[in-house]
Design a protein around this motif. Structure first.
Motif: not given
Length: 247
Positions: A215-219, A223-228
């Motif tokens: 599961k992807p973790q924002l950290t 801080n690439n919100e779009e890719t996240y």
């Protein structure tokens, strides 16, 4: 013409494209798959490690730096082996040019076997899992990752250019060969379900210790919100850990 996994990477153009993609800071291998692999492995100190389908052996160099006792990578691609020898230069790590299906696995010789994103190229994983079990010491561990079965089931949603935006899950319960268009070529992969991997581990004599989906973790995305947000749409990886129990 579609190629088997290791031969696919011996196409120089494909190899260069692949290595270029792996250098991107937001590549899914490093942002999603690798953190889970490292978490499951935990301590490297004094571990004798076998890496099946080691690629360029960057993992081996890192494992040696973290204190593993020995590292042996098995790799079928000539291009990958040449790269791995350069990466491991100056260390006691070793790489052998061989297909993991045909290599002679020594009995009770390793504490940890790792295989990262290789086994979906292998037709008979039952045979590989049995070999892994025999080459591990009692209480040795097997940690591996594969493309998630929802990805390997069907690639009809991924035939255009640019970033993939649609995914099709079809023929999920129909295991077997798939021909996938990827990086300008066609590669042969083998689809199997999550349950298939789980049961194959058990049949080979492993206790299944962990099953993860990275599961992807924002950290991990700087801080690439779009890719996240995009990475949260569908699982890319299945990661499992098996424990060889004492006979």
């Amino acid at each position: 013409m579609a190629q088997e996994g290791s031969a696919f990477y011996d196409d120089d153009g494909i190899f260069e494209t692949y290595m270029s993609r792996r250098q991107r800071t937001d590549n899914p291998n490093d942002t999603m798959e690798k953190p889970v692999i490292l978490e499951l492995i935990g301590e490297f100190i004094n571990q004798r490690i076998l890496d099946l389908g080691c690629g360029d052996a960057t993992f081996g160099k890192e494992a040696l730096a973290k204190g593993c006792k020995s590292y042996l990578g098995i790799e079928g691609s000539r291009n990958m082996v040449r790269s791995a020898l350069k990466v491991l230069a100056g260390t006691n790590g070793e790489v052998v040019h061989a297909n993991i299906e045909n290599w002679d696995y020594p009995v009770r010789s390793f504490d940890l076997v790792v295989s990262r994103l290789v086994l979906h190229y292998i037709k008979d994983i039952d045979a590989i899992f049995r070999q892994v079990n025999q080459t591990l010491i009692d209480d040795g561990r097997f940690v591996f990752s594969v493309e998630h079965p929802v990805i390997t089931s069907c690639d009809r949603g991924w035939q255009g250019k640019g970033k993939r935006q649609e995914w099709v899950v079809d023929d999920y319960f129909k295991p077997g060969q798939r021909i996938t268009t990827w990086m300008g070529g066609q590669v042969i992969k083998y689809h199997r379900t999550v349950e298939d991997y789980f049961v194959s581990l058990q049949r080979a004599g492993f206790e299944v210790e962990n099953l993860r989906e990275a599961k992807p973790q924002l950290t991990q995305f700087e801080n690439n919100e779009e890719t996240y947000q995009r990475r949260k749409r569908i699982p890319l990886f299945l990661i499992m850990e098996g424990l060889k129990t004492s006979n």
